[in-house]
Design an enzyme around this catalytic site. Structure first.
Site, mmCIF file in Angstrom:
data_model
loop_
_atom_site.group_PDB
_atom_site.id
_atom_site.type_symbol
_atom_site.label_atom_id
_atom_site.label_comp_id
_atom_site.label_asym_id
_atom_site.label_seq_id
_atom_site.Cartn_x
_atom_site.Cartn_y
_atom_site.Cartn_z
ATOM 1 N N ASP A 1 -1.327 -9.740 2.465
ATOM 2 C CA ASP A 1 -1.666 -8.329 2.350
ATOM 3 C C ASP A 1 -2.971 -8.040 3.094
ATOM 4 O O ASP A 1 -3.950 -8.783 2.948
ATOM 5 C CB ASP A 1 -1.806 -7.969 0.865
ATOM 6 C CG ASP A 1 -2.070 -6.502 0.638
ATOM 7 O OD1 ASP A 1 -1.228 -5.695 1.067
ATOM 8 O OD2 ASP A 1 -3.107 -6.176 0.035
ATOM 9 N N GLU B 1 0.581 -8.657 7.125
ATOM 10 C CA GLU B 1 0.808 -7.208 7.134
ATOM 11 C C GLU B 1 -0.133 -6.593 8.171
ATOM 12 O O GLU B 1 -1.240 -6.157 7.852
ATOM 13 C CB GLU B 1 0.536 -6.595 5.751
ATOM 14 C CG GLU B 1 0.822 -5.108 5.706
ATOM 15 C CD GLU B 1 0.017 -4.365 4.657
ATOM 16 O OE1 GLU B 1 0.250 -3.158 4.477
ATOM 17 O OE2 GLU B 1 -0.859 -4.975 4.024
ATOM 18 N N ASP C 1 5.692 0.462 1.456
ATOM 19 C CA ASP C 1 4.583 1.270 1.955
ATOM 20 C C ASP C 1 5.045 2.466 2.774
ATOM 21 O O ASP C 1 4.199 3.227 3.274
ATOM 22 C CB ASP C 1 3.643 0.414 2.800
ATOM 23 C CG ASP C 1 2.799 -0.526 1.957
ATOM 24 O OD1 ASP C 1 2.374 -0.117 0.864
ATOM 25 O OD2 ASP C 1 2.557 -1.668 2.392
#
Length: 487
Positions: free
Chosen positions: A212, A242, A325
Site C-alpha cells: 500500500d 500500489e 479505490d
C-alpha cells in the site's frame, strides 16, 4: 542486470477480494472461539463508510469452488489484519487476522484449502502507516514523551491530539489523517519490525505482498531490503506495489515485481468506453480514463507502456479495470455492458496478470467508495451472460501460452479498430476489437504478417482467407462494439 520475476504470476488470473463484503458463513464444528460480532449491517443493504457486513474467511472457503469454476488461480486480499475499520487499513496488530474475519485459525484453514486447489494468495501490506490502536503508538498516547517507542513515529509537539480535531495532531500521519499515524522508516527498529512481518506471513504460507502507497516510504534502501528479505524466504514470492503513475523508479529489478497497472486501466477504459465514461465517477482517484481515445491513440499508449519496463516485469504487472479505490467499471461506463466486455477482452489478452475485482464478473455496480465496496450479490442478481463471458476468456488465457507470455505486436489500427497478435513459438493468437457503433471490414496481408488463421476462438464476426497473386489476404468482418479472437 538480469531481472527475475515469479513464474507463477505470468500464468495467474487474480481475483481481488474485499473481505468484509465477499462471503459470510459459520465455522465448521470444532472452531468454537470464533467471534462473529454483532451490530452488523444487513448484507444486501448499500454500505456506509463505517459499517461492517461481517464477511469472513469461513465464507470465502465455501466460495473456492465458484472461483475455480470462474478460472481464478490467485487471490489478492485487501488488508486482513486486526483493525478498527471495515477496510482494515488502520492496522492494530500485524500478527493477528481480524477476529471478525475468523482470526488466525480461519485464515490458516483458508490458506490450507486454497493451496490444496493450487490458488496463490497475496496479502495487502500496509507498511506506511498504522491505526491509533497499534500498540507502539498507543503507548505514546498513554505515556507521552516517556514512551520507549517514541522514535517509531514522527512526533512534532505535545500534547498529542489523536482525536480532538480542534487541536493540532502534532504527529505525521497519512494525508493528514490523524487516525493513521505514519511510521518513521528511518528508525532501525521500525525497519526491522516491518521486515519481520513480511517474512512471518511468507513463512506461514502466503505467496506475496501487495504494498500500500509504497511511494510514500522514502527511507533509502527500504524496498530493496524488503525484496531481499522476502526473496530469501521464497524466491517466487510476488511483490506488487500500489503505484498509479509510471513506475520506472520502482521497477528496476531491485524492488517490486510489478505494480497495479492503472496506466493500462485508464487507457483501456478511455478506448472502450469513449464518451460514455461518466466523469463524476473518475475525477477523484488519480487515474484518467478520459478523454476518449481512438484506436490509433490507444495503440500508441499500449506501445509506450510496453516499452517502459523490462519484459519480465511486463509479464508480472497486475492489470486491472477496477479496484476498491475506484468506482466499478459498469457504473463508470453508465451501465454500458459493451464497454465492460471490450475492456475485459483486452484485460485478458494483454501481457501481465489480469485482476478481476470481486463481483465485476456478475455485473455488480458501484460508485465512489463506499459504494464500490458493496456485498457480493445473490445468484438471482447475477448477470449470467457477463459471467459466461469472463469464464470463456479466462479459459482461453489458460489454454493458450501466447495469451499469457507471448510477444505482443500491433497489426492494424484505424479510428475504431485495433488488432494485435500474441505469439509464442509457432502459436499465434490474433485479437481484433471494434469500439465503433458500426460493423467494420478489415483486410490484412497475412503473408507479410506471417499469419495462418484457421479458426475463431471467441467473439462476434467472421473471417476469410484468400490467395491473390501469391499473397495470402485475411479479411475480417467485425461486428459493432465487439471483439474477435482468432488462432
Amino acid at each position: 542486470m538480469v531481472i527475475q520475476t515469479p513464474e507463477w504470476v505470468k500464468n495467474a488470473v487474480f481475483y481481488q477480494i474485499f473481505p468484509d463484503r465477499f462471503a459470510i458463513s459459520q465455522p465448521p464444528q470444532g472452531y468454537n472461539n470464533y467471534l462473529q460480532g454483532a451490530n452488523l449491517e444487513p448484507w444486501e443493504q448499500l454500505p456506509q463508510l463505517q459499517t461492517y457486513k461481517g464477511g469472513n474467511f469461513w465464507g470465502i472457503i465455501e466460495q473456492l469452488d465458484y472461483l475455480q469454476e470462474l478460472g481464478i488461480n490467485a487471490i489478492y486480499f485487501t488488508p486482513i489484519f486486526q483493525s478498527t475499520c471495515n477496510h482494515r487499513y488502520h492496522t492494530h496488530d500485524y500478527y493477528q487476522v481480524d477476529p471478525l474475519l475468523g482470526g488466525n485459525q480461519a485464515f490458516r484453514e483458508f490458506l490450507k484449502q486454497a493451496h490444496l486447489r493450487n490458488f496463490k494468495v497475496v496479502l495487502d501490506g500496509v507498511f506506511n502507516h498504522v491505526g491509533r490502536g497499534f500498540f507502539f503508538f498507543n503507548d505514546i498516547l498513554e505515556n507521552g514523551p516517556h514512551s520507549p517507542w517514541l522514535n517509531w513515529f514522527m512526533i512534532e509537539g505535545w500534547p498529542l491530539s489523536a482525536y480532538d480535531g480542534t487541536y493540532p495532531a502534532n504527529y505525521a500521519s497519512w494525508v493528514g489523517n490523524r487516525a493513521l499515524p505514519k511510521f518513521n522508516h528511518d528508525e532501525p527498529q521500525v525497519r526491522e519490525y516491518i521486515m519481520q512481518v513480511g517474512e512471518y506471513w511468507l513463512n506461514q504460507g502466503i505467496d506475496g505482498w501487495r504494498l500500500d502507497v509504497p511511494n510514500e516510504v522514502v527511507a533509502e534502501g527500504f524496498w530493496q531490503e524488503f525484496r531481499q528479505r522476502v526473496k530469501q524466504v521464497n524466491p517466487e514470492a510476488y511483490i506488487v506495489g500500489e503505484i498509479w503513475c509510471p513506475a520506472e523508479q520502482w521497477l528496476d529489478g531491485t524492488q517490486f515485481d510489478g505494480v497495479m497497472n492503472y496506466q493500462f486501466t485508464e487507457a483501456t477504459i478511455a478506448f472502450c468506453g469513449g464518451d460514455r465514461i461518466l466523469k463524476e465517477y473518475v475525477e477523484i482517484p488519480p487515474y484518467y480514463p478520459y478523454p476518449a481515445l481512438n484506436a490509433a491513440e490507444y495503440a500508441q499508449k499500449m506501445e509506450t507502456l510496453l516499452a517502459r519496463y523490462d519484459w519480465q516485469i511486463q509479464l508480472t504487472q497486475l492489470n486491472l479495470l477496477a479496484s476498491h479505490d475506484t468506482a466499478r467499471l459498469l457504473t463508470v461506463a453508465g451501465e454500458d455492458l459493451d464497454t465492460v466486455k471490450l475492456s475485459t477482452l483486452l484485460l485478458l489478452t494483454f501481457p501481465g496478470a489480469p485482476s478481476i475485482y470481486y463481483g465485476d464478473e456478475v455485473g455488480l455496480p458501484g460508485g465512489i467508495d463506499p459504494d464500490s465496496r458493496r456485498s457480493f450479490p445473490p445468484k438471482s442478481d447475477w448477470n449470467r451472460d457477463l459471467l459466461k463471458y469472463h469464464q470463456q476468456l479466462i479459459h482461453l488465457r489458460h489454454e493458450y501460452t501466447s495469451l499469457r507470455t507471448g510477444d505482443y505486436q500491433v497489426l492494424f489500427v484505424n479510428s475504431h479498430v485495433y488488432i494485435f497478435s500474441r505469439t509464442s513459438g509457432s502459436e499465434t493468437i490474433v485479437v481484433a476489437v471494434n469500439n465503433g457503433e458500426q460493423a467494420h471490414n478489415v483486410t490484412l496481408n497475412a503473408s507479410k504478417l506471417d499469419l495462418n488463421i484457421d479458426r475463431i476462438l471467441f467473439g462476434d464476426g467472421s473471417f476469410s482467407v484468400e490467395t491473390n497473386s501469391n499473397q495470402k489476404i485475411l479479411k475480417l468482418n467485425l461486428s459493432a462494439r465487439s471483439g474477435l479472437i482468432l488462432k
